[in-house]
Scaffold this active site. Structure first.
Site, PDB file in Angstrom:
ATOM      1  N   HIS A  14      16.382 -56.559  69.056  1.00  0.00           N
ATOM      2  CA  HIS A  14      15.882 -55.630  67.757  1.00  0.00           C
ATOM      3  C   HIS A  14      16.674 -54.211  67.779  1.00  0.00           C
ATOM      4  O   HIS A  14      17.482 -53.943  68.601  1.00  0.00           O
ATOM      5  CB  HIS A  14      14.453 -55.178  68.423  1.00  0.00           C
ATOM      6  CG  HIS A  14      14.323 -54.675  69.717  1.00  0.00           C
ATOM      7  ND1 HIS A  14      14.718 -53.177  69.699  1.00  0.00           N
ATOM      8  CD2 HIS A  14      14.075 -55.022  70.945  1.00  0.00           C
ATOM      9  CE1 HIS A  14      14.240 -52.842  71.086  1.00  0.00           C
ATOM     10  NE2 HIS A  14      14.257 -53.788  71.652  1.00  0.00           N
ATOM     11  N   ILE A  16      16.940 -50.122  66.864  1.00  0.00           N
ATOM     12  CA  ILE A  16      16.854 -48.941  67.725  1.00  0.00           C
ATOM     13  C   ILE A  16      15.170 -48.279  67.498  1.00  0.00           C
ATOM     14  O   ILE A  16      14.458 -48.338  66.534  1.00  0.00           O
ATOM     15  CB  ILE A  16      17.553 -47.750  67.416  1.00  0.00           C
ATOM     16  CG1 ILE A  16      19.073 -48.027  67.893  1.00  0.00           C
ATOM     17  CG2 ILE A  16      17.120 -46.529  67.951  1.00  0.00           C
ATOM     18  CD1 ILE A  16      20.142 -47.008  67.451  1.00  0.00           C
ATOM     19  N   GLU A  89      10.345 -59.006  75.953  1.00  0.00           N
ATOM     20  CA  GLU A  89      11.033 -58.422  77.120  1.00  0.00           C
ATOM     21  C   GLU A  89      10.275 -58.644  78.289  1.00  0.00           C
ATOM     22  O   GLU A  89       9.293 -58.970  78.574  1.00  0.00           O
ATOM     23  CB  GLU A  89      11.176 -56.823  76.648  1.00  0.00           C
ATOM     24  CG  GLU A  89      11.864 -55.923  77.762  1.00  0.00           C
ATOM     25  CD  GLU A  89      13.533 -56.304  78.139  1.00  0.00           C
ATOM     26  OE1 GLU A  89      13.563 -57.412  78.679  1.00  0.00           O
ATOM     27  OE2 GLU A  89      13.826 -55.780  77.217  1.00  0.00           O
TER      28      GLU A  89
END
Length: 217
Positions: A14, A16, A89
């Site tokens: 992805h 920032i 994540e």
């Protein structure tokens, strides 16, 4: 009878977020992209994928990945898209929202670092638990590819997931597998099924996404 399946997998991180810039552990916190900071990387990713046609797309269900996918404009009519919690994540548990200086004196944090991420994070996951959910996702990816003829697949995910996939497919050290935001890796994979029906992934080629400027043609 043993069979082989050839798949090209492109996995991108992805764009920032504010927590990226602040170097905070994001984990599974649903942090959005940060604009205008994220825009340059997202536009470069869009350009890198502009001429590619994917047979299937998987994306973490966290909003920063959904936003990245929208900017990449990779979803075409008729291409199946699956929002995939298994591509989230690593769950950083008690570390989420914190920076290194807030954690560096904690014994369990030092032990986690020294274990190369293998220990379970308090309130979070271990590397083995991350690998377990990625194993399940990769198996399903193979089954869907065999059934529906998917040969080129995009996954929009997170840095820790790509790091783990690089360790698996490129046999590099875990800490060497970092990719920056809005970039990723391309792997040419073979899924080999033996006569007992057991499947195993093997990688024959890997490269950076977007392609490195000095890469050989």
């Amino acid at each position: 009878m043993a069979t082989d399946l050839s798949v090209e997998l492109v996995a991108v991180r992805h764009g920032i977020t504010a927590w990226n810039l602040e170097r905070r552990y994001q984990g599974q916190q649903d942090i959005p992209l940060l604009f205008p900071d994220a825009e340059a990387g997202l536009l470069a990713l869009r350009e890198a994928l502009a001429d590619e046609r994917f047979d299937a797309i998987y994306a973490s269900d966290l909003q920063r990945c959904q936003q990245t996918l929208a900017w990449a404009q990779a979803v075409k009519e008729g291409v199946p898209l699956a929002l995939e919690p298994r591509l989230r994540e690593l769950d950083f548990g008690e570390y989420e929202g914190k920076v290194y200086d807030e954690l560096k004196h904690l014994p369990h944090y030092r032990a986690w670092i020294d274990s190369v991420g293998e220990l379970q994070i308090p309130g979070g996951e271990s590397a083995a638990q991350l690998r377990e959910r990625l194993d399940a996702w990769l198996h399903e990816l193979a089954m869907n590819a065999q059934q529906d003829g998917h040969r080129k697949i995009l996954a929009v995910t997170h840095g820790g997931v790509i790091r783990e996939l690089r360790r698996r497919f490129e046999t590099i050290h875990f800490w060497d597998g970092t990719v920056v935001q809005a970039q990723g890796r391309r792997w040419q994979l073979i899924y080999h099924t033996d006569e007992q029906g057991k499947g195993e992934w093997q990688c024959s080629f890997s490269s950076a996404v977007p392609a490195l400027a000095n890469a050989m043609p």
